[in-house]
Design an enzyme around this catalytic site. Structure first.
Site, PDB file in Angstrom:
ATOM      1  N   LYS A 126       0.816  -1.049  -0.062  1.00  0.00           N
ATOM      2  CA  LYS A 126       0.175   0.147   0.047  1.00  0.00           C
ATOM      3  C   LYS A 126       0.849   1.247  -0.032  1.00  0.00           C
ATOM      4  CE  LYS A 126      -1.113  -0.928   4.832  1.00  0.00           C
ATOM      5  NZ  LYS A 126      -0.654  -2.113   4.911  1.00  0.00           N
ATOM      6  N   THR A 127       1.939   1.242   0.512  1.00  0.00           N
ATOM      7  CA  THR A 127       2.788   2.476   0.643  1.00  0.00           C
ATOM      8  C   THR A 127       3.417   2.744  -0.506  1.00  0.00           C
ATOM      9  OG1 THR A 127       3.365   2.158   3.243  1.00  0.00           O
ATOM     10  CG2 THR A 127       4.838   3.488   1.531  1.00  0.00           C
ATOM     11  N   GLU A 170      -3.142   6.508   2.545  1.00  0.00           N
ATOM     12  CA  GLU A 170      -2.648   5.147   2.794  1.00  0.00           C
ATOM     13  C   GLU A 170      -3.799   4.581   3.911  1.00  0.00           C
ATOM     14  OE1 GLU A 170       0.857   2.156   4.618  1.00  0.00           O
ATOM     15  OE2 GLU A 170       1.513   3.854   3.190  1.00  0.00           O
TER      16      GLU A 170
END
Length: 466
Positions: A126-127, A170
């Site tokens: 996700k980052t 995020e």
């Protein structure tokens, strides 16, 4: 640690004067930065001074080092990080004064309100995906606001206020706090078992993502290659939410992924070729998710493709630390078996592109006693993708030690010859240990969510001295 208490977020303009307890953390400092850019009066405290604290002071925040009840003065809202204990004197004073107290995720939801919210969720990736999306949209002129879990290499920031309508965030599932967000569009890269110290069992993780899907306003973009994300896509469709999928199967299909120097080149079927300056087949999937978001936002493929080509990574996501004696050293935040495996495969691609004959030396620090206990076998299997593995002791972070749980549990399960696996409980010994084993053409990859990141420069120094 238990799952955070969910609260209903309020609009940013209703927060008033905001005080952050633990303002120096990556997520907290990012939200504080955005509020300061919007003209909100911000104060905060942290246990120590950091670069983030200095930057916030330059933007006008009042930041105290150390925690004291007297810091809660002329405050309307108090934001609390998950690291803050109930005994914190500032939290006690806020309760005494009857102030609004909200967790970090609720503050993030507040600053997202009124924008086209795009949340990137998933057990892994996700980052990088959120960072990639941010850079690509910036290059397209969309100038999004963003708050992600790592610093962009291009800006050195993990959060900032943009002039555009899009807000990229995020979404952190670790403590269930992503259930406070209500994005218009959400990406789910994968759904796997993790944070079982909070959730108890894998099914609870999946159920939490299903609840997250209920909060999505218009579109879920899910990876069809991941069983958990594919299951979530089916659940969301059955509830009437529009779903778009990506992967080797799905609506956006990835084809012909191949190493290209340090990066990769691949094709999205029916659209065209994409080149990335970051390695790993997993990043082809991340970039394809970005394309799906961009198309949903009305941006042309050609522009987003060109934007993706400028993405050079996020800090601690296969980050190049330097080279000495022909040995390249990289650092990764990978702390789950799937993440280790993806990065080690990427490292093999990089070796093949450059020297062809080099080896991959993994330096892994397990993160959390509970995660080590749950996934020791899987960590061992993932580290078997390296040529040599050096395993440090567990970085406990918020957890107390568990009897019998140590880095030795992982080292003993690595599927490599005994001579190629080392358990190194003394972290200070690792740089010299690596330097004694590495040779020209090798890649050294430090991995973990703890202080293993500090070893990269030390390893380079040892290699240089040799």
């Amino acid at each position: 640690m238990s799952l955070v208490k969910l609260v209903d977020p309020v609009a940013a303009e209703e927060l008033g004067r905001v005080h952050f307890i633990g303002i120096g953390g990556a997520g907290m400092s990012g939200i504080a930065r955005i509020l300061l850019k919007r003209g909100v009066r911000v104060s905060g405290s942290d246990a120590r001074s950091t670069d983030q604290v200095s930057e916030l002071r330059e933007l006008g925040a009042t930041v105290h080092i150390g925690h004291a009840a007297s810091h809660i003065r002329d405050v309307d809202t108090v934001v609390v990080s998950t690291a803050i204990r109930d005994s914190n004197p500032e939290l006690g004073e806020a309760l005494k004064q009857g102030l609004r107290i909200i967790p970090r995720a609720a503050a993030l939801a507040s600053v997202m309100a009124g924008r086209t919210g795009v949340a990137v969720a998933g057990t892994h990736g996700k980052t990088t995906t959120a960072s990639m999306l941010t850079v690509a949209l910036q290059k397209c002129g969309a100038d999004p606001s963003y708050c992600v879990g790592g610093q962009l290499v291009t800006t050195g920031l993990g959060a900032d206020e943009g002039s555009g309508e899009v807000f990229i965030a995020e979404a952190d599932e670790s403590d269930g706090s992503f259930l406070m967000l209500a994005p218009d569009i959400a990406v789910v890269t994968n759904v796997e078992a993790d944070h079982l110290d909070n959730y108890g069992d894998p099914r609870a993780v999946h159920d939490s993502f299903a609840r997250f899907a209920e909060r999505i306003g218009s579109l879920l973009i899910a990876c069809a290659d991941d069983p958990g994300a594919a299951e979530l896509a089916d659940v969301a469709r059955a509830r009437g939410l529009k779903v778009v999928t990506y992967g080797e199967t799905g609506d956006y299909r990835v084809r012909d992924v191949r190493p290209d120097g340090f990066g990769i080149t691949f094709t999205i079927e029916g659209m065209g070729e994409v080149r990335l300056a970051v390695p790993g087949a997993h990043n082809a999937l991340n970039a394809t998710a970005v394309v799906a978001v961009a198309v949903a936002l009305g941006l042309p493929f050609e522009e987003i493709r060109d934007g993706l080509a400028t993405f050079t990574g996020a800090k601690r996501r296969f980050e190049a630390k330097g080279e000495a004696g022909g040995v390249a050293v990289f650092d990764s935040y990978a702390h789950h078996p799937t993440e280790l495996a993806a990065d080690l495969r990427a490292a093999r691609d990089v070796v093949a592109s450059y020297s062809g004959s080099g080896r991959v030396i993994a330096v892994f620090q397990p993160h959390l006693y509970s995660r080590t206990r749950f996934f020791a076998d899987e960590f061992g299997a993932a580290l078997g993708l390296a040529d040599e593995a050096i395993v440090l002791d567990v970085y406990g972070a918020r957890e107390d030690p568990e009897p019998g749980v140590s880095g030795a549990m992982v080292a003993g399960r690595v599927r490599l010859p005994e001579s190629q696996v080392v358990y190194a409980p003394d972290r200070a010994s690792v740089p010299a240990l690596v330097a004694g084993r590495a040779r020209g053409g090798d890649i050294v990859l430090t991995m973990g969510a703890g202080d293993v990141t500090e070893l990269g420069p030390q390893i380079i120094a040892e290699l240089s001295a040799g």
